[in-house]
Motif scaffolding. Structure first.
Motif, short mmCIF file in Angstrom:
data_model
loop_
_atom_site.label_atom_id
_atom_site.label_comp_id
_atom_site.label_asym_id
_atom_site.label_seq_id
_atom_site.Cartn_x
_atom_site.Cartn_y
_atom_site.Cartn_z
N ILE A 1 0.84 -1.21 0.00
CA ILE A 1 0.00 0.00 0.00
C ILE A 1 0.87 1.25 0.00
CG2 ILE A 1 -1.62 1.34 1.39
CD1 ILE A 1 -2.93 -1.27 2.23
N ASN A 2 1.94 1.21 0.77
CA ASN A 2 2.88 2.34 0.82
C ASN A 2 3.38 2.68 -0.58
OD1 ASN A 2 4.91 4.18 1.36
ND2 ASN A 2 6.02 2.87 2.77
N ASN A 3 3.87 1.67 -1.30
CA ASN A 3 4.43 1.92 -2.63
C ASN A 3 3.37 2.32 -3.64
OD1 ASN A 3 6.83 1.21 -1.48
ND2 ASN A 3 7.36 -0.36 -2.97
N LEU A 4 2.17 1.76 -3.52
CA LEU A 4 1.10 2.12 -4.45
C LEU A 4 0.66 3.57 -4.27
CD1 LEU A 4 -1.14 -1.08 -4.33
CD2 LEU A 4 0.01 -0.18 -6.36
N ALA A 5 0.66 4.05 -3.01
CA ALA A 5 0.16 5.40 -2.73
C ALA A 5 1.22 6.47 -2.89
CB ALA A 5 -0.40 5.44 -1.31
N ALA A 6 2.47 6.07 -2.93
CA ALA A 6 3.56 7.06 -2.97
C ALA A 6 3.45 7.94 -4.20
CB ALA A 6 4.90 6.36 -2.94
N GLY A 7 3.20 9.23 -3.98
CA GLY A 7 3.16 10.19 -5.08
C GLY A 7 1.92 10.11 -5.96
N ASN A 8 0.92 9.31 -5.59
CA ASN A 8 -0.27 9.16 -6.42
C ASN A 8 -1.49 9.62 -5.63
OD1 ASN A 8 -2.58 8.02 -7.84
ND2 ASN A 8 -1.09 6.80 -8.99
N SER A 9 -1.95 10.82 -5.90
CA SER A 9 -3.03 11.42 -5.10
C SER A 9 -4.35 10.66 -5.24
CB SER A 9 -3.22 12.88 -5.51
OG SER A 9 -3.51 12.98 -6.89
N SER A 10 -4.65 10.16 -6.42
CA SER A 10 -5.93 9.48 -6.60
C SER A 10 -5.96 8.16 -5.82
CB SER A 10 -6.19 9.22 -8.09
OG SER A 10 -5.20 8.36 -8.64
N ILE A 11 -4.84 7.44 -5.79
CA ILE A 11 -4.79 6.18 -5.04
C ILE A 11 -4.87 6.47 -3.55
CG2 ILE A 11 -3.36 4.19 -4.47
CD1 ILE A 11 -2.39 4.16 -7.36
N LYS A 12 -4.20 7.52 -3.08
CA LYS A 12 -4.29 7.90 -1.67
C LYS A 12 -5.74 8.12 -1.28
CE LYS A 12 0.16 10.32 -1.51
NZ LYS A 12 0.85 11.59 -1.22
N THR A 13 -6.44 8.90 -2.10
CA THR A 13 -7.84 9.20 -1.80
C THR A 13 -8.67 7.92 -1.80
OG1 THR A 13 -7.63 11.39 -2.77
CG2 THR A 13 -9.85 10.51 -2.56
N ARG A 14 -8.43 7.06 -2.75
CA ARG A 14 -9.21 5.83 -2.86
C ARG A 14 -8.99 4.91 -1.67
NH1 ARG A 14 -9.53 2.01 -8.31
NH2 ARG A 14 -10.83 0.38 -7.39
N VAL A 15 -7.73 4.78 -1.23
CA VAL A 15 -7.45 3.95 -0.05
C VAL A 15 -8.19 4.50 1.16
CG1 VAL A 15 -5.65 3.19 1.55
CG2 VAL A 15 -5.22 3.16 -0.90
N GLY A 16 -8.17 5.82 1.32
CA GLY A 16 -8.87 6.42 2.45
C GLY A 16 -10.36 6.21 2.38
N MET A 17 -10.93 6.38 1.21
CA MET A 17 -12.38 6.24 1.05
C MET A 17 -12.84 4.79 1.18
SD MET A 17 -13.10 8.92 -2.08
CE MET A 17 -14.86 8.52 -2.08
N GLU A 18 -12.00 3.84 0.82
CA GLU A 18 -12.39 2.44 0.85
C GLU A 18 -12.02 1.73 2.15
OE1 GLU A 18 -11.16 0.37 -2.66
OE2 GLU A 18 -12.03 1.86 -4.01
N GLY A 19 -11.65 2.51 3.16
CA GLY A 19 -11.45 1.93 4.49
C GLY A 19 -10.09 1.31 4.71
N GLY A 20 -9.08 1.76 4.02
CA GLY A 20 -7.76 1.17 4.19
C GLY A 20 -6.98 1.69 5.37
N ILE A 21 -7.38 2.85 5.94
CA ILE A 21 -6.59 3.45 7.03
C ILE A 21 -6.80 2.76 8.37
CG2 ILE A 21 -6.31 5.58 8.37
CD1 ILE A 21 -6.58 7.14 5.78
N PRO A 22 -8.03 2.45 8.80
CA PRO A 22 -8.20 1.79 10.10
C PRO A 22 -7.42 0.49 10.26
CG PRO A 22 -10.29 2.66 9.36
CD PRO A 22 -9.34 2.83 8.22
N PRO A 23 -7.43 -0.43 9.29
CA PRO A 23 -6.64 -1.66 9.50
C PRO A 23 -5.13 -1.39 9.58
CG PRO A 23 -7.57 -1.63 7.28
CD PRO A 23 -8.23 -0.54 8.05
N LEU A 24 -4.65 -0.33 8.94
CA LEU A 24 -3.24 0.02 9.07
C LEU A 24 -2.95 0.52 10.49
CD1 LEU A 24 -2.61 1.86 5.68
CD2 LEU A 24 -1.48 -0.25 6.43
N VAL A 25 -3.84 1.33 11.04
CA VAL A 25 -3.67 1.82 12.40
C VAL A 25 -3.68 0.66 13.39
CG1 VAL A 25 -4.73 3.23 14.21
CG2 VAL A 25 -4.60 4.11 11.88
N GLU A 26 -4.51 -0.36 13.13
CA GLU A 26 -4.58 -1.52 14.03
C GLU A 26 -3.25 -2.26 14.12
OE1 GLU A 26 -7.81 -3.91 12.70
OE2 GLU A 26 -9.34 -2.41 13.19
N LEU A 27 -2.43 -2.14 13.09
CA LEU A 27 -1.13 -2.82 13.12
C LEU A 27 -0.21 -2.25 14.19
CD1 LEU A 27 -0.25 -3.39 9.34
CD2 LEU A 27 -1.45 -4.90 10.93
#
Length: 702
Positions: free
Chosen positions: A177-203
């Motif tokens: 996820i880190n490499n996919l989002a690096a420098g790509n604003s649309s992917i960052k937004t999509r990860v955030g909107m699709e619930g990718g941040i909470p499971p990362l925080v749980e780590l």
């Protein structure tokens, strides 16, 4: 202060593949595999064939049988080795590797346990992360459905328990996820909107440092230049955990944590306060001494951000020991560390107590060295620091004896703010050149080391008041130091001495150097224009180029010693009616006589040198000064040597001084001339005489 941009970009994946792909029993994953990708002499076509073969294997080994899983594991291992080669990454994508890899990320059926649990998936994630390092592949991987698989993998610990293999899988998913989002604003937004941040925080709740670090890195990439993701991260109350991670014994963990905290703290002043209240200040200051370059840099950035909150925080930061490690970072061979520590110190130096602390801990010299940077943000912060340090009288002598004035004058400052701070610093230093400071500097001139003496004398030439110039440069021999530097073999010292002497000359007098020759004390008697070469009442005639020039003894005897000796002395011309004038052109003689009769004449540049010779021969001082003035206006790179010789032969003091000033002012252009050094050595005694006269003979001062 100018804050340097964050450098939290794409991160390389550092893994021990021998551990990730350890084989059970006697079977090794590469036992039956070709090593084509590892042979540097193999052709690109051979590597491409191997890629196709491994992708085909991945597509055909999808069952849960032990043989398929082992085959898939081997194929993933070899494909990951191929993906390390940037030249073949595009070919891997073109051969359909992404869909093949994603098929192996599907969750197993409920109750089904696959052999080599999580290991095949981890190998596939590693390949996807390597492919995603190229920006052109990021969107393709996401469009193929990778995000859904990655977020599902991040949640697997809830249903699959915990194990080393699962920990490695979660770490790899976060890295992908880190490499996919690096420098790509649309992917960052999509990860955030699709619930990718909470499971990362749980780590962060894992005891293992690897998933914690990977999660922090992924969150950092997702939050950079994305305020929505920042807000989402903050709402999940990650600050307490991140602060605890700052104290981790694992360098990667506290490095990623300090980067995330730095990014959050820079979001807004309100968030900076929250970060401070979470207890981050002391752990961050401790990290200033970390052995990790990136960690030091982000810690320095955070110190600078914290210091901007209020004046009390600046004091607290200094009290907790931040200044010594920041100064050590200023001396680092790494430009980024010097830049970030310069930013931090620039925020701390605004407090007067911190100014003393920075100087006491040896911060002046590395800050002065930072002035040579070509980067605008570094120039801004370095010049600001020196300016604020100069405001404290206790620091002035140290700035000067370390060559600070020369660095300020010589710096190639491109930032407008830096130029402004340089000007402000010079003004502050000039204001402080008296009393205790001046006494200390005079003591250094007499008893300091030679290098220090040079720095002090050079600086005082630019800074001291006109009232103190004689004390410094005549009484304390400062002039001799400058001339020694001017005639040395060191080109840089010669240039600095030229600048200093020129500045001293310009600042020493409010009148033109051409006007510094005392006027004749002999009273002048003038007739008028109509008597010039007028036979009426003429009682003496001069023969010039065979032509008679009618003159009047009274005018010549009254004011000019040469004519008085000729007409009223022991010379034979005393009784002569016609006096021959050899070696002077008629037009030159006529102009000289016109000056004698009227006190004024327009000197033409074409005749100025001949007229100067005539005026010198017949001691017509006023005309001589007028000629010197006209000639001096024509001094150039091409004729300064010849005009200096002329001034020397004619004892033309004003012209000589004008030549000296030109030689000093135009050092950069003249120093490349083959004759310059020889001329400079010859001129040196005249320079001393000129400045002694200028500084000690009662010339009007500013």
């Amino acid at each position: 202060m100018d804050q340097p941009p964050s450098s939290a970009g794409r991160r390389s994946l550092k893994r021990n593949r021998k551990q990730e792909f350890a084989e059970e029993g006697a079977v090794h994953p590469t036992t039956d595999c070709k090593v084509l990708a590892l042979e540097p002499q193999q052709s690109h076509q051979d590597l491409l064939s191997e890629v196709v073969a491994q992708v085909t294997i991945l597509n055909s080994s999808l069952s849960s049988s032990q043989s398929d899983r082992l085959t898939a594991k081997r194929a993933a291992h070899l494909l990951s080795e191929l993906a390390e080669n940037e030249l073949i990454v595009d070919s891997i994508v073109d051969c359909g590797a992404v869909p093949a890899l994603l098929q192996h990320l599907k969750a197993p059926e409920p109750g089904v346990t696959k052999p080599y649990e999580h290991e095949v998936e981890q190998g596939c994630l590693l390949i996807l992360a390597l492919l995603a390092k190229k920006p052109q592949h990021q969107q393709l991987i996401v469009d193929a459905g990778a995000l859904a698989y990655l977020m599902d993998l991040l949640k697997r610990h809830k249903t699959c328990g915990n194990s080393p293999a699962l920990t490695g899988l979660l770490t790899s998913a976060a890295n992908a996820i880190n490499n996919l989002a690096a420098g790509n604003s649309s992917i960052k937004t999509r990860v955030g909107m699709e619930g990718g941040i909470p499971p990362l925080v749980e780590l962060f709740e894992f005891d293992d440092a690897k998933p914690q670090s990977a999660a922090a890195g992924a969150l950092l990439s997702l939050a950079l230049k994305n305020n929505e993701n920042k807000n989402q991260i903050l709402k999940l109350n990650v600050l307490p955990t991140l602060v605890l991670m700052l104290g981790s014994e694992h360098a990667t963990t506290h490095c990623e944590a300090v980067s995330v905290i730095s990014m959050l703290a820079s979001y807004s002043p309100k968030m900076t306060t929250k970060v401070l209240l979470a207890g981050s200040l002391q752990p961050v200051i401790i990290l200033l001494r970390s052995c990790c370059f990136k960690c030091q840099k982000e810690a320095a950035r955070l110190v600078g951000i914290f210091a901007r909150t209020d004046s009390d925080c600046k004091v607290h930061i200094a009290q907790r020991g931040a200044i010594p490690p920041l100064i050590d970072m200023l001396k680092s061979p790494h430009a980024e560390l010097r830049e970030m520590s310069g930013f931090a110190i620039a925020t701390l130096v605004e407090d007067p107590h911190n100014q003393v602390g920075i100087a006491y801990n040896g911060g002046i010299e590395p800050l002065l060295n930072l002035l040579s940077s070509k980067k605008k943000t570094v120039q801004h912060n370095a010049t600001f620091c020196v300016y604020r340090l100069a405001e404290n009288e206790d620091n002035v002598v140290d700035i000067i004896k370390l060559g600070g004035v020369q660095k300020l004058l010589d710096g190639d400052f491109t930032a407008k703010s830096a130029k402004k701070f340089v000007g402000n610093t010079m003004e502050v230093l000039q204001e402080k050149m008296h009393g205790r400071v001046l006494k200390q500097l005079l003591h250094l001139i007499r008893f300091g080391e030679k290098a220090v003496q040079s720095y002090v004398v050079l600086a005082l030439a630019h800074l001291c008041s006109s009232d103190d110039q004689k004390i410094i440069f005549v009484d304390n021999n400062g002039l001799a130091f400058l001339v020694d530097l001017l005639t040395s073999r060191n080109l840089n010292k010669k240039r600095e001495a030229s600048m200093a002497l020129y500045s001293l000359a310009i600042r020493s007098t409010s009148i033109s150097p051409l006007d510094t020759t005392p006027s004749s004390m002999t009273p002048q008697v003038y007739l008028c224009e109509r008597y010039v070469n007028n036979p009426a009442l003429s009682d003496v005639t001069f023969l010039v180029e065979g032509k008679r020039f009618y003159a009047h003894r009274i005018s010549l005897l009254a004011s000019f010693d040469a004519f008085r000796a000729m007409l009223d002395g022991v010379y034979r011309e005393k009784e002569a009616k016609d006096i021959p004038i050899p070696n002077i052109k008629w037009v030159v003689f006529e102009l000289m006589m016109r000056f004698i009769y009227t006190g004024t004449v327009d000197v033409n540049l074409d005749l100025a040198q001949d007229l100067l010779r005539a005026a010198d021969q017949y001691l017509v001082d006023g005309l001589k000064r007028s000629c010197e003035c006209v000639i001096a206006q024509d001094i150039s790179l091409g004729n300064v040597s010849q005009l200096y010789e002329l001034s020397d032969s004619m004892n033309a003091m004003s012209l000589r001084r004008a030549c000296i000033l030109f030689l000093l002012e135009q050092f950069e252009k003249l120093s490349v001339k083959p004759w310059y050094n020889c001329l400079l050595r010859r001129v040196a005694p005249d320079i001393i005489e000129f400045f002694r006269s200028l500084l000690g003979s009662g010339i009007d001062k500013k």
